[in-house]
Design a protein around this motif. Structure first.
Motif, PDB file in Angstrom:
ATOM      1  N   GLN A  96       0.846  -1.186   0.000  1.00 13.20           N
ATOM      2  CA  GLN A  96       0.000   0.000   0.000  1.00 13.20           C
ATOM      3  C   GLN A  96       0.881   1.234   0.000  1.00 13.20           C
ATOM      4  OE1 GLN A  96      -0.547   2.143   2.943  1.00 13.20           O
ATOM      5  NE2 GLN A  96      -2.054   3.455   1.957  1.00 13.20           N
ATOM      6  N   VAL A  97       0.503   2.200  -0.818  1.00 11.47           N
ATOM      7  CA  VAL A  97       1.311   3.409  -0.976  1.00 11.47           C
ATOM      8  C   VAL A  97       0.405   4.636  -0.909  1.00 11.47           C
ATOM      9  CG1 VAL A  97       2.625   4.733  -2.669  1.00 11.47           C
ATOM     10  CG2 VAL A  97       3.158   2.328  -2.307  1.00 11.47           C
ATOM     11  N   GLU A  98       0.854   5.652  -0.219  1.00 11.78           N
ATOM     12  CA  GLU A  98       0.187   6.955  -0.219  1.00 11.78           C
ATOM     13  C   GLU A  98       0.989   7.865  -1.140  1.00 11.78           C
ATOM     14  OE1 GLU A  98      -1.210   6.697   4.493  1.00 11.78           O
ATOM     15  OE2 GLU A  98      -0.065   8.403   3.751  1.00 11.78           O
ATOM     16  N   ALA A  99       0.442   8.188  -2.263  1.00 15.59           N
ATOM     17  CA  ALA A  99       1.200   8.924  -3.273  1.00 15.59           C
ATOM     18  C   ALA A  99       0.403  10.093  -3.829  1.00 15.59           C
ATOM     19  CB  ALA A  99       1.605   7.990  -4.413  1.00 15.59           C
ATOM     20  N   ALA A 100       1.144  11.154  -4.149  1.00 14.12           N
ATOM     21  CA  ALA A 100       0.577  12.279  -4.881  1.00 14.12           C
ATOM     22  C   ALA A 100       0.962  12.116  -6.339  1.00 14.12           C
ATOM     23  CB  ALA A 100       1.118  13.596  -4.330  1.00 14.12           C
ATOM     24  N   THR A 101       0.005  12.332  -7.212  1.00  9.52           N
ATOM     25  CA  THR A 101       0.252  12.141  -8.634  1.00  9.52           C
ATOM     26  C   THR A 101       0.089  13.462  -9.381  1.00  9.52           C
ATOM     27  OG1 THR A 101      -2.058  11.500  -8.941  1.00  9.52           O
ATOM     28  CG2 THR A 101      -0.451   9.736  -8.592  1.00  9.52           C
ATOM     29  N   THR A 102       0.571  13.474 -10.569  1.00 11.57           N
ATOM     30  CA  THR A 102       0.550  14.684 -11.395  1.00 11.57           C
ATOM     31  C   THR A 102      -0.867  15.235 -11.524  1.00 11.57           C
ATOM     32  OG1 THR A 102       2.421  13.824 -12.657  1.00 11.57           O
ATOM     33  CG2 THR A 102       1.178  15.631 -13.631  1.00 11.57           C
ATOM     34  N   GLY A 103      -0.991  16.531 -11.220  1.00  9.76           N
ATOM     35  CA  GLY A 103      -2.285  17.168 -11.361  1.00  9.76           C
ATOM     36  C   GLY A 103      -3.180  17.076 -10.150  1.00  9.76           C
ATOM     37  N   HIS A 104      -2.714  16.431  -9.100  1.00 12.19           N
ATOM     38  CA  HIS A 104      -3.506  16.284  -7.887  1.00 12.19           C
ATOM     39  C   HIS A 104      -2.699  16.791  -6.689  1.00 12.19           C
ATOM     40  CE1 HIS A 104      -5.146  13.265 -10.670  1.00 12.19           C
ATOM     41  NE2 HIS A 104      -6.305  13.603 -10.140  1.00 12.19           N
ATOM     42  N   ASN A 105      -3.336  17.597  -5.835  1.00  8.07           N
ATOM     43  CA  ASN A 105      -2.640  18.154  -4.677  1.00  8.07           C
ATOM     44  C   ASN A 105      -3.004  17.432  -3.398  1.00  8.07           C
ATOM     45  OD1 ASN A 105      -5.238  18.995  -4.425  1.00  8.07           O
ATOM     46  ND2 ASN A 105      -4.771  21.153  -4.063  1.00  8.07           N
ATOM     47  N   TYR A 106      -3.203  16.130  -3.490  1.00 12.45           N
ATOM     48  CA  TYR A 106      -3.496  15.329  -2.312  1.00 12.45           C
ATOM     49  C   TYR A 106      -2.851  13.969  -2.486  1.00 12.45           C
ATOM     50  CZ  TYR A 106      -6.945  13.251  -5.431  1.00 12.45           C
ATOM     51  OH  TYR A 106      -7.558  12.637  -6.491  1.00 12.45           O
ATOM     52  N   TYR A 107      -2.743  13.254  -1.376  1.00 18.05           N
ATOM     53  CA  TYR A 107      -2.192  11.904  -1.411  1.00 18.05           C
ATOM     54  C   TYR A 107      -3.332  10.894  -1.504  1.00 18.05           C
ATOM     55  CZ  TYR A 107       2.445  13.583  -0.194  1.00 18.05           C
ATOM     56  OH  TYR A 107       3.654  14.218  -0.213  1.00 18.05           O
ATOM     57  N   GLY A 108      -3.268  10.028  -2.477  1.00 18.73           N
ATOM     58  CA  GLY A 108      -4.237   8.955  -2.604  1.00 18.73           C
ATOM     59  C   GLY A 108      -3.650   7.636  -2.146  1.00 18.73           C
ATOM     60  N   ASN A 109      -4.518   6.725  -1.768  1.00 16.37           N
ATOM     61  CA  ASN A 109      -4.084   5.388  -1.360  1.00 16.37           C
ATOM     62  C   ASN A 109      -4.168   4.431  -2.536  1.00 16.37           C
ATOM     63  OD1 ASN A 109      -3.516   5.810   1.409  1.00 16.37           O
ATOM     64  ND2 ASN A 109      -5.693   5.873   1.846  1.00 16.37           N
ATOM     65  N   TYR A 110      -3.082   3.700  -2.744  1.00 16.76           N
ATOM     66  CA  TYR A 110      -3.021   2.747  -3.850  1.00 16.76           C
ATOM     67  C   TYR A 110      -2.605   1.387  -3.308  1.00 16.76           C
ATOM     68  CZ  TYR A 110      -3.184   7.032  -6.536  1.00 16.76           C
ATOM     69  OH  TYR A 110      -3.560   8.239  -7.037  1.00 16.76           O
ATOM     70  N   TRP A 111      -3.152   0.341  -3.926  1.00 19.47           N
ATOM     71  CA  TRP A 111      -2.942  -1.018  -3.445  1.00 19.47           C
ATOM     72  C   TRP A 111      -2.423  -1.922  -4.555  1.00 19.47           C
ATOM     73  CZ3 TRP A 111      -3.765  -2.455   1.615  1.00 19.47           C
ATOM     74  CH2 TRP A 111      -4.440  -1.529   2.416  1.00 19.47           C
ATOM     75  N   GLY A 112      -1.549  -2.830  -4.166  1.00 21.43           N
ATOM     76  CA  GLY A 112      -1.153  -3.880  -5.075  1.00 21.43           C
ATOM     77  C   GLY A 112      -2.189  -4.989  -5.080  1.00 21.43           C
ATOM     78  N   LYS A 113      -1.985  -5.968  -5.950  1.00 16.13           N
ATOM     79  CA  LYS A 113      -2.940  -7.060  -6.076  1.00 16.13           C
ATOM     80  C   LYS A 113      -2.707  -8.164  -5.055  1.00 16.13           C
ATOM     81  CE  LYS A 113      -3.802  -6.286 -10.987  1.00 16.13           C
ATOM     82  NZ  LYS A 113      -3.791  -6.878 -12.343  1.00 16.13           N
ATOM     83  N   GLY A 114      -1.589  -8.115  -4.377  1.00 19.90           N
ATOM     84  CA  GLY A 114      -1.315  -9.086  -3.330  1.00 19.90           C
ATOM     85  C   GLY A 114      -0.414 -10.217  -3.784  1.00 19.90           C
ATOM     86  N   THR A 115       0.321 -10.738  -2.821  1.00 18.78           N
ATOM     87  CA  THR A 115       1.178 -11.893  -3.069  1.00 18.78           C
ATOM     88  C   THR A 115       1.001 -12.860  -1.904  1.00 18.78           C
ATOM     89  OG1 THR A 115       3.452 -12.613  -3.561  1.00 18.78           O
ATOM     90  CG2 THR A 115       3.220 -10.813  -1.985  1.00 18.78           C
ATOM     91  N   LEU A 116       0.849 -14.132  -2.216  1.00 17.57           N
ATOM     92  CA  LEU A 116       0.531 -15.128  -1.200  1.00 17.57           C
ATOM     93  C   LEU A 116       1.794 -15.629  -0.502  1.00 17.57           C
ATOM     94  CD1 LEU A 116      -1.537 -17.000   0.194  1.00 17.57           C
ATOM     95  CD2 LEU A 116      -1.180 -18.608  -1.707  1.00 17.57           C
ATOM     96  N   VAL A 117       1.733 -15.630   0.804  1.00 17.68           N
ATOM     97  CA  VAL A 117       2.788 -16.207   1.639  1.00 17.68           C
ATOM     98  C   VAL A 117       2.182 -17.369   2.412  1.00 17.68           C
ATOM     99  CG1 VAL A 117       4.294 -15.832   3.620  1.00 17.68           C
ATOM    100  CG2 VAL A 117       4.095 -14.073   1.847  1.00 17.68           C
ATOM    101  N   THR A 118       2.765 -18.534   2.254  1.00 18.08           N
ATOM    102  CA  THR A 118       2.289 -19.728   2.946  1.00 18.08           C
ATOM    103  C   THR A 118       3.425 -20.288   3.791  1.00 18.08           C
ATOM    104  OG1 THR A 118       0.796 -20.255   1.116  1.00 18.08           O
ATOM    105  CG2 THR A 118       1.272 -22.008   2.689  1.00 18.08           C
ATOM    106  N   VAL A 119       3.167 -20.429   5.073  1.00 17.47           N
ATOM    107  CA  VAL A 119       4.158 -20.973   5.999  1.00 17.47           C
ATOM    108  C   VAL A 119       3.601 -22.287   6.533  1.00 17.47           C
ATOM    109  CG1 VAL A 119       5.577 -20.567   8.027  1.00 17.47           C
ATOM    110  CG2 VAL A 119       4.818 -18.637   6.615  1.00 17.47           C
ATOM    111  N   SER A 120       4.244 -23.366   6.126  1.00 20.31           N
ATOM    112  CA  SER A 120       3.729 -24.679   6.487  1.00 20.31           C
ATOM    113  C   SER A 120       4.838 -25.714   6.420  1.00 20.31           C
ATOM    114  CB  SER A 120       2.603 -25.079   5.538  1.00 20.31           C
ATOM    115  OG  SER A 120       2.183 -26.406   5.781  1.00 20.31           O
ATOM    116  N   SER A 121       4.737 -26.702   7.299  1.00 15.03           N
ATOM    117  CA  SER A 121       5.705 -27.790   7.261  1.00 15.03           C
ATOM    118  C   SER A 121       5.182 -28.941   6.416  1.00 15.03           C
ATOM    119  CB  SER A 121       6.005 -28.272   8.684  1.00 15.03           C
ATOM    120  OG  SER A 121       4.810 -28.640   9.346  1.00 15.03           O
TER     121      SER A 121
END
Length: 121
Positions: A96-121
């Motif tokens: 997750q990133v809080e970023a300001a982009t061109t043409g906008h004077n505020y920070y928006g929240n952006y999300w990735g699609k996710g990556t799975l982590v599995t911890v198992s024996s």
């Protein structure tokens, strides 16, 4: 806008380590905070770790002492080094990133699609 690409998830045995990476791209002017969240099956998404532009970090209690978050401002990237992994760390991890982009004077929240982590024996 902003695109986030995550990598580094996978399967590991308890006690093992993984390093997650997330690279942000797009019409980014500046980035404030960058963080990692996770969502386990049947549970709500929770904040794992966060780093703000000045370098201050936050960790959820379960991550303290085992996980390390870092960022590379030149690459607009954030990383999560996870050591001593436990089965309860199994989840989809989201960047997750809080970023300001061109043409906008505020920070928006952006999300990735996710990556799975599995911890198992």
């Amino acid at each position: 806008q902003v695109q986030l690409v995550e990598s580094g998830g996978g399967s590991v045995q308890p006690g093992g380590s993984l390093r997650l990476s997330c690279a942000a791209s797009g019409s980014i002017v500046s980035i404030n905070a960058m963080g990692w969240y996770r969502q386990a099956p049947g549970k709500e998404r929770e904040l794992v770790a966060r780093v703000i532009s000045g370098g201050s970090t936050y960790y959820t209690d379960s991550a303290k002492g085992r996980f390390t978050i870092s960022r590379d401002n030149a690459k607009n990237a954030v990383y999560l080094q996870m050591n001593s992994l436990k089965p309860e760390d199994t989840a989809v991890y989201y960047c997750q990133v809080e970023a300001a982009t061109t043409g906008h004077n505020y920070y928006g929240n952006y999300w990735g699609k996710g990556t799975l982590v599995t911890v198992s024996s």
